[in-house]
Design an enzyme around this catalytic site. Structure first.
Site, PDB file in Angstrom:
ATOM      1  N   ASN A  57       5.192  -1.307  -0.782  1.00 57.31           N
ATOM      2  CA  ASN A  57       6.229  -1.827   0.116  1.00 57.31           C
ATOM      3  C   ASN A  57       7.075  -0.692   0.688  1.00 57.31           C
ATOM      4  OD1 ASN A  57       5.413  -4.449  -0.377  1.00 57.31           O
ATOM      5  ND2 ASN A  57       7.129  -4.966  -1.711  1.00 57.31           N
ATOM      6  N   ARG A 406      -4.364 -11.951  10.746  1.00 55.28           N
ATOM      7  CA  ARG A 406      -4.876 -11.058   9.708  1.00 55.28           C
ATOM      8  C   ARG A 406      -6.004 -11.792   8.995  1.00 55.28           C
ATOM      9  NH1 ARG A 406      -0.991  -6.980   9.122  1.00 55.28           N
ATOM     10  NH2 ARG A 406       1.158  -7.619   9.512  1.00 55.28           N
ATOM     11  N   HIS A 466       1.177 -14.899  16.487  1.00 57.48           N
ATOM     12  CA  HIS A 466       1.356 -14.996  15.038  1.00 57.48           C
ATOM     13  C   HIS A 466       1.050 -16.399  14.524  1.00 57.48           C
ATOM     14  CE1 HIS A 466       3.976 -14.942  11.280  1.00 57.48           C
ATOM     15  NE2 HIS A 466       3.232 -13.868  11.119  1.00 57.48           N
ATOM     16  N   TYR A 499      -0.871 -15.818  -1.875  1.00 57.73           N
ATOM     17  CA  TYR A 499       0.278 -16.261  -1.099  1.00 57.73           C
ATOM     18  C   TYR A 499       0.395 -17.782  -1.188  1.00 57.73           C
ATOM     19  CZ  TYR A 499       0.226 -11.721   1.405  1.00 57.73           C
ATOM     20  OH  TYR A 499       0.252 -10.394   1.739  1.00 57.73           O
ATOM     21  N   ARG A 595      12.703 -15.592   0.727  1.00 59.65           N
ATOM     22  CA  ARG A 595      12.069 -14.638  -0.179  1.00 59.65           C
ATOM     23  C   ARG A 595      12.559 -13.213   0.042  1.00 59.65           C
ATOM     24  NH1 ARG A 595       6.804 -13.628   1.752  1.00 59.65           N
ATOM     25  NH2 ARG A 595       7.534 -11.596   2.453  1.00 59.65           N
TER      26      ARG A 595
END
Length: 720
Positions: A57, A406, A466, A499, A595
């Protein structure tokens, strides 16, 4: 006068003290990730995983966000953000935070987790602590596997300082010519093409004379201990490891690019070598003169240097999850077949590919009612993958249209699209080439899709696509029926196991018509601005979300109940935050599950008294977006691809879909209830932006969101 009107006169809701800086908030999120590595309740190998995630990250954060703030500071510009924190001050805060947390990260690994691994037979050793037989093996390994790929690069008047690739590990070496006494500096790149950790073969897999699970050393130590092979006849006086991070945020000028795919390929090449150095990590033992020379050659000041005690690049700790020690990991989760699809497909999520014979039943189930699937608790393979694969093989399907943001390198979804084209169906794939750090993967698949006869488009100039949507057009008798998938997550089978996301399957006529219009907007010259049910960014989503919040304000000001519950990845948009403050002042109860980044301050007297914010961090990455509005007892629920960030509302193509079936609404409400009741993985946000992790009260059982939802999925599966 209404409560909100009185508050508006006394409080300036645009004042910067009511907003948290985006970058500072992100650091808080990553600190919560780090906490999972510090928490002794987390299994040992999972703690290593969270250290690796924290490092990965940070790499991206430096490459994209910190590098951008550095450019602003150097240019003397101050972009207008709600918090109004100057770039120079942002950099000071971020560096102060990171110096402390990165030191804590490495200290935890070196002093706690590395010794703990040894107790379970996993020994990450120092080269010189190995036995003579193990050293002989490594010397042979170096000669045969490492030495041939190494290229030492000297630095002198005839050899300029070499260009170094982003995120590369390097050895800075100082050598002396014994005949002339002249000192030379050289750089040796640690090859990224070889495993970072070199383990011993089974006969040498021993520690203090006893067999062990694994024993080995970092690759860079094998290189460092055998440098004499690279500099024969020279005396090596100093050598230290360092790693550089480059700016990797190169905007593509789409309007000026004749070929977007070619322009993106050039950008990827630039990212490796051309971005300025925004961070240098180096061993704290590096001699001062070597460090000074390195900083001079890299053109970096001391505020970009991070001295590390211990192993560099802890993102490589993912390796240790491969150890055969299941007791040190989270219990593996095997997703269940979604209850509505189990009787339809009559299969388990075991990798069996049995598409065509079930296709008519799958589509018949959607004609009966909408289906909502919750990943990773419910299987992506037997829902999303099955939907696309069955459509690809169903002779009644005429067309498939899909957006790919993705996807994985071996994507079954893409393979199904190629099969559909081979089956002479019209297939349209919008491949988002600008999905940062997935560009190369998406380019590869775009080329393969085009070669297979799929119509590949790259979306709209200036906007990232997206949205997570698929449209299947099927001939049924004399009619044409459209089936849709609208989700919160990518069409990626790998991340679908990690996820949490939601998928809606439907054949509602209005949703089918909306997706047809959306794909025409994406692939053609449509100026469609009105949709029947979908909330679409950048066209209608912001206005509709703001209207839904304002409606709750109206209900509260009229004496009724106003309530909002929203779950998302990030909350950044200043207009939305200000509107939430107005809603709180009007008496609307607001619960937010965010989150990551949250620029709103909850619980501020007179501003956000009625707003609560929690963040859930744990085994899975919370990725789904759910929005609930009480609407005077006639609740409205939505799911989709967009966070409440300016980029999602104004600069991306997004789709949010209403959930109207009472059974599906019940499922969404259950998810929100579980999140809000969490006393194990949930963190509560204070007005100053800090978070405190919830703990079970005395006598109270732990209620972790992920464990609770896994148990719920298994219970439903057993009933079916």
């Amino acid at each position: 006068m209404a409560k909100a009107e009185l508050a508006d006169q006394s409080v300036d809701l645009s004042a910067p003290q009511y907003y948290i800086n985006r970058e500072v908030s992100w650091l808080g999120f990553n600190e919560r990730v780090l906490h999972e590595a510090l928490d002794p309740r987390t299994p040992l190998l999972e703690r290593l995983k969270f250290l690796a995630i924290y490092s990965a990250n940070l790499d991206e954060f430096f490459m994209v966000r910190i590098s951008g703030v550095m450019e602003q500071a150097e240019a003397g510009v101050h972009p207008e953000t709600p918090d109004k924190l100057p770039p120079t001050r942002q950099l000071e805060i971020m560096r102060s935070h990171l110096l402390e947390k990165v030191a804590l990260q490495h200290r935890t690994f070196e002093r706690e987790l590395r010794p703990a691994l040894s107790k379970y037979g996993v020994h990450l050793q120092n080269y010189r602590d190995l036995t003579q037989e193990q050293i002989f093996f490594l010397r042979d390994y170096f000669e045969k596997r490492i030495f041939p790929v190494l290229t030492p690069l000297s630095v002198d008047p005839s050899h300029p300082f070499p260009r170094m690739s982003n995120l590369s590990l390097n050895l800075a070496v100082k050598v002396v010519d014994p005949e002339t006494g002249i000192e030379r500096f050289a750089r040796v790149k640690v090859p990224s093409s070889l495993p970072r950790f070199v383990g011993m073969p089974e006969p040498l897999r021993t520690y203090q004379g006893k067999p062990c699970v694994w024993i080995g050393v970092p690759l860079e130590q094998v290189v460092a201990e055998n440098l004499s092979y690279l500099f024969p006849g020279m005396t090596i006086t100093e050598q230290s490891l360092f790693r550089i991070t480059r700016d990797a945020d190169f905007p593509v000028l789409e309007d000026e690019a004749d070929d977007l795919l070619l322009a993106i390929e050039k950008e990827i090449s630039k990212r490796r070598l051309e971005g300025f150095v925004c961070r240098v990590e180096l061993e704290s033992t590096m001699p001062d003169d070597l460090k000074a020379g390195l900083m001079r050659e890299l053109k970096v000041s001391s505020d970009r240097v991070y001295e590390i005690d211990g192993l560099l690049n802890l993102a490589d700790l993912f390796f240790f999850l491969s150890m055969p020690l299941p007791e040190l990991k989270d219990k593996p989760w095997s997703a269940v077949v979604p209850p509505r699809l189990k009787p339809v497909l009559d299969l388990e999520d075991d990798g069996t590919e049995s598409y065509s014979e079930h296709a008519s039943n799958f589509f018949a189930a959607l004609r009966d009612s909408d289906i909502l699937v919750h990943h990773p608790y419910e299987s992506f393979r037997t829902s999303v993958q099955e939907f696309i694969a069955q459509a690809a093989n169903d002779p009644k399907v005429l067309a498939i249209k899909i957006t790919l943001y993705r996807t994985s390198g071996d994507s079954p979804i893409v393979k199904a699209l190629i099969a559909a084209a081979a089956n002479r169906k019209q297939v349209v794939a919008l491949v988002e080439l600008k999905a940062r750090f997935d560009e190369a993967n998406n380019i590869e698949w775009a080329k393969k899709l085009e070669d297979a006869g799929v119509h590949v488009v790259y979306g709209i100039a200036g906007l990232k696509t997206h949205t997570k949507t698929a449209l299947v057009v099927r001939e049924e008798g004399d009619n044409i029926r459209r089936y849709v998938h609208i989700g919160t997550g990518n069409y990626n089978p790998k991340t679908s196991k990690l996820y949490t996301d939601l998928s809606l399957f439907s054949c509602q006529e209005e949703l089918g018509a909306d997706l047809s219009d959306l794909f025409n907007f994406l692939t053609g010259y449509s100026r469609q601005k009105a949709y029947r049910k979908l909330l679409v960014a950048p066209l209608t989503l912001r206005d509709r979300m703001e209207a839904l919040i304002r409606r709750e304000i109206d209900h509260a000001q009229s004496g009724g109940q106003g309530k909002i519950v929203a779950k998302m990845n990030s909350l950044v948009d200043g207009r939305i935050i200000r509107l939430l403050y107005e809603a709180s002042q009007a008496g609307v109860e607001i619960d937010l599950v965010v989150r990551g980044i949250c620029c709103l301050r909850p619980g501020v007297a007179g501003v956000s008294d009625n707003i609560r914010v929690i963040s859930v961090i744990g085994q899975f990455l919370e990725h789904s977006r759910i929005f609930y509005f009480h609407n005077s007892g006639q609740p409205r629920y939505y799911i989709g691809s967009a966070d409440w960030m300016t980029r999602n509302l104004d600069r991306r193509v997004e789709a949010i879909v209403p959930i109207e079936d009472p059974k599906l609404i019940k499922e969404l409400q259950h998810i929100l209830d579980v999140l809000q009741a969490d006393n194990r993985q949930a963190w509560e946000m204070a007005p100053d932006g800090t978070f405190t992790q919830r703990r079970p009260r005395k006598g109270e059982e732990p209620r972790g969101t992920h464990a609770t939802l896994m148990a719920y999925a298994l219970k439903r599966d057993a009933v079916r």
